[in-house]
Design an enzyme around this catalytic site. Structure first.
Site, PDB file in Angstrom:
ATOM      1  CB  THR A 109       2.598   3.473   6.873  1.00  0.00           C
ATOM      2  OG1 THR A 109       3.034   2.127   6.647  1.00  0.00           O
ATOM      3  CG2 THR A 109       2.768   4.272   5.592  1.00  0.00           C
ATOM      4  CB  ALA A 142      -6.596 -13.262   8.775  1.00  0.00           C
ATOM      5  CB  VAL A 159     -13.579 -11.016   7.662  1.00  0.00           C
ATOM      6  CG1 VAL A 159     -14.787 -10.360   7.007  1.00  0.00           C
ATOM      7  CG2 VAL A 159     -13.687 -10.927   9.184  1.00  0.00           C
ATOM      8  CG  HIS A 182       6.327   2.061   4.237  1.00  0.00           C
ATOM      9  ND1 HIS A 182       7.441   2.863   4.137  1.00  0.00           N
ATOM     10  CD2 HIS A 182       6.614   1.137   5.198  1.00  0.00           C
ATOM     11  CE1 HIS A 182       8.355   2.454   5.004  1.00  0.00           C
ATOM     12  NE2 HIS A 182       7.878   1.406   5.652  1.00  0.00           N
TER      13      HIS A 182
END
Length: 557
Positions: free
Chosen positions: A538, A35, A221, A493
């Site tokens: 993460t 995006a 999308v 995270h």
């Protein structure tokens, strides 16, 4: 590219990695859709390449209008989520932590078969190029990791290391290979002078030259195309135009906020809630968007005299950390993290300030991502519900009190001028602004930090309200538990909203191969598939997830 074998939605930590690995087979055609803007090897913006996370303060790299409710009963506040090639890996604070073995063993116990520590360790070692580790037993991977050597640490970090040792925290040279309680130099996602991001490490010039790989950036999308119980492609918006792209398989790697939002808009989620929102249910899967997890954290700021500062030429952020165990009943080991930040801004005043942070790295609280509207232009509702679980607040306070005790130990207090409790904002946003406003702020901050002590203290305290001055080497003001908990903010995270689980677990969204239950040709591969958030930032675990998912897809796991 028309009708690719795999259409990957999102070019973040997972998506870029997955696109690179799947396109290694020249017979497999891969289309990667992002995006945000692309960051090709010959045009990486300077703030993304920077080894200080300057990109985290550039609003053009983030989704606009995204807000989150941090704690139950609070009003929504702005929340940053990356919208740029590389996703979080292009804007994060560069920490490269794997987490604890108990994290992944808990995944397996929750139904993520094949994702226990013994299963994922191979993938961590495959992707890492750790310059400070003995490489005799492994081949360096694509992802560089470095640490700041102790001789370059600012004085306050060296003092905390000594004090921590006196409190029984062992020194750990490589926290990823020897996880557990102790003091450690922070592993950083960088080579000698450049950030390690998923596009830099996986979408190299050679990879981008592959005829079977296509990349569409600045393309959003907006919908999944579902026919006959399977996903057949997606609808996208690009430069004001809408079109449909067919695909044999679709993989959502849009992150733990946008991947579930895409599923919900497609009718995959809790059926009754979708009906109430005006969305026709396609698959009744109550776990979509549920189980949202994040790490709560807070910061203390320190003003530093010149002898205690990080060298001005070092463009670094995190220096070191301490893992600690709360030892509370039914809580995992090493569930707390304290960390030391040596620089707060890319501007000249950056090393004059430092931070000591405290975080709960194994929370039990869970929130949710849900739709506000079926319109893809309307951001979803994000509720973290931090500290909702009664086991979390006491452990968050444990981490905060440990940080406070370290700061005010006489050996550490001698290395700084003043200490402050910061308000609950993303740490770098407290000290930085983009553009001309940021430049002016930088000049003003440099002047304030070189002002006489009483004036400096008064001006800083005014600027950081509702944070406040809490002490120096001569005196210390008490902090209540309520003050500390009010200073807690969410990290970036975000995870667990499309979690892996057993087929009979209604809250599970994907199986152990990351295939969405109840529908064909659709997978989710990103941090949302974690059954619980890792005891780590993460990014590195998400790279591991993408590496292993690529092998599962190719039948090589």
């Amino acid at each position: 590219m028309d009708n690719p074998d795999f259409l990957i939605v999102g070019g973040g930590s997972a998506g870029a990695t997955l696109a690179s690995r799947l396109s290694e087979d020249p017979a497999t055609r891969v289309l990667l859709i992002e995006a945000g803007p692309d960051t090709p090897p010959d045009a990486v913006p300077a703030d993304i390449a920077d080894t200080f996370p300057s990109s985290s303060i550039n609003p053009s790299y983030f989704w606009p209008g995204l807000h989150a409710i941090r704690r139950t009963g609070e009003a929504p506040r702005p929340f940053p989520q990356a919208r740029v090639m590389g996703g979080g890996s292009s804007v994060m604070g560069l920490w490269a932590l794997r987490g604890m073995p108990s994290d992944y063993d808990a995944w397996a116990e929750a139904g993520a078969q094949g994702w226990a520590w013994r299963d994922v360790l191979t993938y961590f070692r495959r992707l890492e190029d750790d310059a400070d580790r003995d490489q005799s037993q492994s081949k360096p991977g694509p992802y560089p990791i470095r640490r700041i050597p102790p001789q370059d640490w600012p004085g306050f970090v060296t003092a905390i290391e000594r004090v921590a040792a006196g409190r029984g925290f062992r020194g750990i040279a490589d926290i990823n290979e020897a996880p557990g309680d102790g003091f450690f130099p922070m592993p950083l996602s960088q080579d000698a002078d450049t950030r390690s991001s998923s596009p830099k490490c996986y979408l190299t010039r050679e990879v981008r030259r592959r005829a079977n790989l296509a990349i569409m950036a600045d393309t959003r999308v907006t919908a999944l195309r579902i026919e006959g119980g399977s996903v057949r492609g997606v609808t996208v918006e690009r430069a004001g135009e809408t079109k449909t792209i067919a695909a044999r398989n679709v993989v959502l790697s849009a992150g733990a906020i946008h991947s579930p939002a895409i599923l919900l808009r497609a009718g995959i989620g809790p059926a009754e809630e979708l009906k109430a929102m005006g969305v026709a249910p396609a698959i009744d899967r109550p776990g979509v968007g549920r189980n949202l997890q994040n790490h709560p954290y807070l910061h203390f700021a320190l003003t530093l005299p010149p002898k205690s500062r990080l060298a001005p030429h070092l463009r670094r952020f995190a220096v070191a950390g301490i893992r600690a165990s709360s030892q509370k009943p039914d809580c995992p080991p090493s569930d707390l993290l304290n960390f030391m930040i040596g620089r707060v801004s890319p501007r000249a005043f950056g090393p004059d300030f430092a931070m000591v942070g405290a975080a709960l790295y194994a929370p039990f609280s869970r929130g949710a991502v849900s739709l506000v509207s079926p319109d893809p232009g309307t951001p979803p509702r994000i509720e973290f519900r931090l500290l909702d679980d009664p086991r979390d607040a006491p452990r968050m306070l444990h981490a905060a009190r440990l940080a406070e005790a370290l700061i005010f130990d006489p050996a550490v207090a001698a290395t700084f001028s003043e200490a402050f409790l910061l308000p609950p904002v993303m740490s770098l946003n407290q000290f930085n602004r983009p553009g001309l406003a940021g430049a002016l702020l930088g000049v003003a901050a440099k002047s304030v930090l070189n002002a006489p002590g009483p004036l400096r203290r008064r001006l800083i305290a005014r600027a950081i309200r509702p944070g406040r001055w809490i002490g120096d080497k001569r005196q210390r003001l008490p902090l209540s538990d309520d003050e500390l908990l009010a200073a807690v903010a969410p990290m970036a995270h975000v995870s667990c909203t499309c979690m892996i689980g057993r087929p009979d677990d209604r809250m599970a969204v994907v199986d152990s191969a990351c295939r969405v239950y109840g529908i064909g040709n659709l997978r989710v591969v990103d941090a949302s598939v974690m059954p619980r958030v890792t005891s780590a930032n993460t990014n590195l675990p998400t790279l591991m997830i993408a590496e292993r998912a690529a092998d599962l897809i190719r039948g090589r796991a």
